[in-house]
Design a protein around this motif. Structure first.
Motif, PDB file in Angstrom:
ATOM      1  N   GLU A  45       0.863  -1.185   0.000  1.00  0.00           N
ATOM      2  CA  GLU A  45       0.000   0.000   0.000  1.00  0.00           C
ATOM      3  C   GLU A  45       0.898   1.233   0.000  1.00  0.00           C
ATOM      4  OE1 GLU A  45      -3.315   0.327  -0.011  1.00  0.00           O
ATOM      5  OE2 GLU A  45      -3.982  -1.714   0.401  1.00  0.00           O
ATOM      6  N   LEU A  46       0.479   2.258  -0.709  1.00  0.00           N
ATOM      7  CA  LEU A  46       1.266   3.484  -0.738  1.00  0.00           C
ATOM      8  C   LEU A  46       0.931   4.381   0.444  1.00  0.00           C
ATOM      9  CD1 LEU A  46       1.348   4.633  -4.451  1.00  0.00           C
ATOM     10  CD2 LEU A  46       2.909   3.157  -3.221  1.00  0.00           C
ATOM     11  N   ASN A  47       1.953   5.077   0.917  1.00  0.00           N
ATOM     12  CA  ASN A  47       1.767   6.127   1.915  1.00  0.00           C
ATOM     13  C   ASN A  47       2.778   7.214   1.602  1.00  0.00           C
ATOM     14  OD1 ASN A  47       4.308   5.555   3.309  1.00  0.00           O
ATOM     15  ND2 ASN A  47       3.295   3.698   4.041  1.00  0.00           N
ATOM     16  N   LYS A  48       2.823   8.264   2.415  1.00  0.00           N
ATOM     17  CA  LYS A  48       3.696   9.404   2.102  1.00  0.00           C
ATOM     18  C   LYS A  48       5.185   9.047   2.116  1.00  0.00           C
ATOM     19  CE  LYS A  48       3.556  11.244   6.798  1.00  0.00           C
ATOM     20  NZ  LYS A  48       4.893  11.163   7.268  1.00  0.00           N
ATOM     21  N   ASP A  49       5.545   7.924   2.721  1.00  0.00           N
ATOM     22  CA  ASP A  49       6.943   7.530   2.791  1.00  0.00           C
ATOM     23  C   ASP A  49       7.404   6.656   1.631  1.00  0.00           C
ATOM     24  OD1 ASP A  49       7.275   8.866   5.247  1.00  0.00           O
ATOM     25  OD2 ASP A  49       6.438   7.136   6.318  1.00  0.00           O
ATOM     26  N   ASN A  50       6.487   6.096   0.848  1.00  0.00           N
ATOM     27  CA  ASN A  50       6.894   5.155  -0.202  1.00  0.00           C
ATOM     28  C   ASN A  50       6.198   5.374  -1.545  1.00  0.00           C
ATOM     29  OD1 ASN A  50       4.320   4.185   0.155  1.00  0.00           O
ATOM     30  ND2 ASN A  50       4.915   2.106   0.664  1.00  0.00           N
ATOM     31  N   ASP A  51       5.639   6.550  -1.768  1.00  0.00           N
ATOM     32  CA  ASP A  51       4.876   6.796  -3.010  1.00  0.00           C
ATOM     33  C   ASP A  51       5.736   7.442  -4.101  1.00  0.00           C
ATOM     34  OD1 ASP A  51       5.193   9.311  -1.945  1.00  0.00           O
ATOM     35  OD2 ASP A  51       3.112   9.925  -2.250  1.00  0.00           O
ATOM     36  N   HIS A  52       6.903   6.882  -4.347  1.00  0.00           N
ATOM     37  CA  HIS A  52       7.865   7.494  -5.260  1.00  0.00           C
ATOM     38  C   HIS A  52       7.911   6.853  -6.643  1.00  0.00           C
ATOM     39  CE1 HIS A  52       9.335   8.555  -1.236  1.00  0.00           C
ATOM     40  NE2 HIS A  52       9.680   9.676  -1.818  1.00  0.00           N
TER      41      HIS A  52
END
Length: 124
Positions: A45-52
């Motif tokens: 799941e994407l979050n602000k730490d891994n949405d690159h």
């Protein structure tokens, strides 16, 4: 794909293509990783730490996709080795969906890449 998305930005905002690319590059961060480091995991799941979205400058990455047609399978298909000039993560970043593949740094390589988050990408 992302190229189509860039072209829509250019058409909608009436920007010069070079300006658009320059603005995106200014918002990128550089990242260094050691051999066999995991960059993203399939179904994550994407979050602000891994949405690159990632752009490889130096090194190689291995793409692995779990075979979803074989129940309880631990079989992985390796569709591609990514090299300098390649990119990954655009599907999840642009459509805010789970990761479609796992990507790790290839054994015996160090990785240098640029990355841009969804928030930085969308802040034009």
């Amino acid at each position: 794909h992302y190229k189509h998305y860039y072209m829509l930005i250019v058409q909608e905002q009436n920007y010069n293509r070079d300006e658009v690319i320059s603005n995106i590059v200014k918002r990128m961060d550089t990242m260094l990783k050691t051999p066999e480091s995991i960059l993203c995991t399939q179904y994550e799941e994407l979050n602000k730490d891994n949405d690159h979205l990632y752009f490889i400058a130096k090194g190689k990455c291995r793409v692995e996709i779990k075979d979803k047609f074989i129940e309880r399978s631990e079989t992985y298909v390796i569709p591609k080795i990514l090299e300098p000039g390649d990119h990954f993560g655009e599907i999840s970043m642009l459509y805010h969906c789970k990761r479609s593949a796992s990507v790790s740094v290839e054994r015996s390589y160090y990785l240098t890449c640029a990355k841009i988050s969804r928030v930085n990408y969308n802040n034009r």
